[in-house]
Design a protein around this motif. Structure first.
Motif, PDB file in Angstrom:
ATOM      1  N   SER A 296       0.831  -1.197   0.000  1.00 49.04           N
ATOM      2  CA  SER A 296       0.000   0.000   0.000  1.00 49.04           C
ATOM      3  C   SER A 296       0.871   1.253   0.000  1.00 49.04           C
ATOM      4  CB  SER A 296      -0.931   0.012   1.219  1.00 49.04           C
ATOM      5  OG  SER A 296      -0.186   0.047   2.419  1.00 49.04           O
TER       6      SER A 296
ATOM      7  N   HIS B 122       0.925   5.291   1.530  1.00 49.80           N
ATOM      8  CA  HIS B 122       0.323   6.194   2.510  1.00 49.80           C
ATOM      9  C   HIS B 122       0.515   7.616   2.008  1.00 49.80           C
ATOM     10  CE1 HIS B 122      -0.170   3.062   5.695  1.00 49.80           C
ATOM     11  NE2 HIS B 122       0.806   2.501   4.996  1.00 49.80           N
TER      12      HIS B 122
ATOM     13  N   GLU C 189      -4.158   5.713   3.691  1.00 50.65           N
ATOM     14  CA  GLU C 189      -3.622   4.487   3.096  1.00 50.65           C
ATOM     15  C   GLU C 189      -4.435   4.061   1.881  1.00 50.65           C
ATOM     16  OE1 GLU C 189      -2.250  -0.047   4.372  1.00 50.65           O
ATOM     17  OE2 GLU C 189      -3.731   1.028   5.601  1.00 50.65           O
TER      18      GLU C 189
END
Length: 230
Positions: free
Chosen positions: A45, A47, A52
């Motif tokens: 992922s 951020h 996120e």
């Protein structure tokens, strides 16, 4: 305010008016100098100033590749595959870089071609499948390597030159579209505009009126971070 909001939050009945105003204000206050991105390899992922966004393995690899290039070589960017690129550049340079980008840089992989990279990272790459259960894939092959046909030949660069170029071009086009679409869906149009993969440089092609676009992140190199592995 509707146009500023992520699609996911628009469908969330628990997201209040005050939450909406707060989110819009944060987007309005953000600038190119204050936008921060963190690559999270444990969760595949990114951020974006605390928000996120989880990506599929192939999209994360693509985004990570361009983000790390933007951090190391600000303003340079990477061009889309061209018919003039040789087989070795398409596969053992560009594809190797992208596949390595799904793995944390601390691994310090020194693989110089696809077979070597595959042999050294097969177990790690296969484990990434669990992040993408919604995609059809053969459990015996890492999802990152999949294409609709000839996946193994594509992986090892064994297709003929024209077919190989077309597959690389299609892969680039798909990942660019899917990655940016996911960022916009999760962050909203204005907020995502700071984090999407965009043109960072254009170069004129000889004496023609055509230009080559180089893609990357329009984020300060010092604001592109890599999260330490857990």
């Amino acid at each position: 305010m509707r146009e500023e909001m992520p699609t996911q939050l628009m469908n969330d009945c628990a997201f209040s008016y005050s939450n909406t105003v707060e989110r819009v204000n944060k987007a309005n206050q953000l600038t190119k100098e204050t936008a921060v991105i963190v690559l999270d390899f444990d969760n595949l992922s990114v951020h974006c100033n605390g928000h996120e966004v989880k990506l599929s393995p192939d999209c994360f690899a693509f985004y990570s590749w361009l983000a790390q290039e933007s951090k190391e070589f600000p303003g340079e960017g990477i061009e889309a595959p061209t018919a003039q690129m040789k087989n070795n550049e398409l596969t053992n340079t560009r594809l190797v870089c992208m596949i390595k980008a799904v793995l944390h840089p601390s691994l310090q992989l020194n693989a110089k071609d696809i077979p070597d990279l595959y042999d050294n990272t097969k177990e790690t790459l296969e484990s990434i499948n669990r992040f993408c259960p919604h995609k059809e894939h053969n459990s015996n092959q890492p999802i990152l390597f999949l294409s609709k046909s000839n996946s193994e030949e594509f992986l090892r660069g064994e297709l003929d030159k024209t077919d190989l170029y077309n597959k690389h071009k299609n892969l680039w086009t798909r990942l660019l579209k899917e990655t940016n679409s996911e960022l916009e869906k999760m962050l909203g149009k204005r907020l995502s505009s700071y984090y999407i993969i965009d043109t960072v440089r254009k170069e004129k092609m000889g004496k023609t009126n055509s230009y080559i676009s180089y893609k990357g992140l329009n984020i300060l190199s010092d604001n592109i971070h890599i999260k330490e592995p857990v």
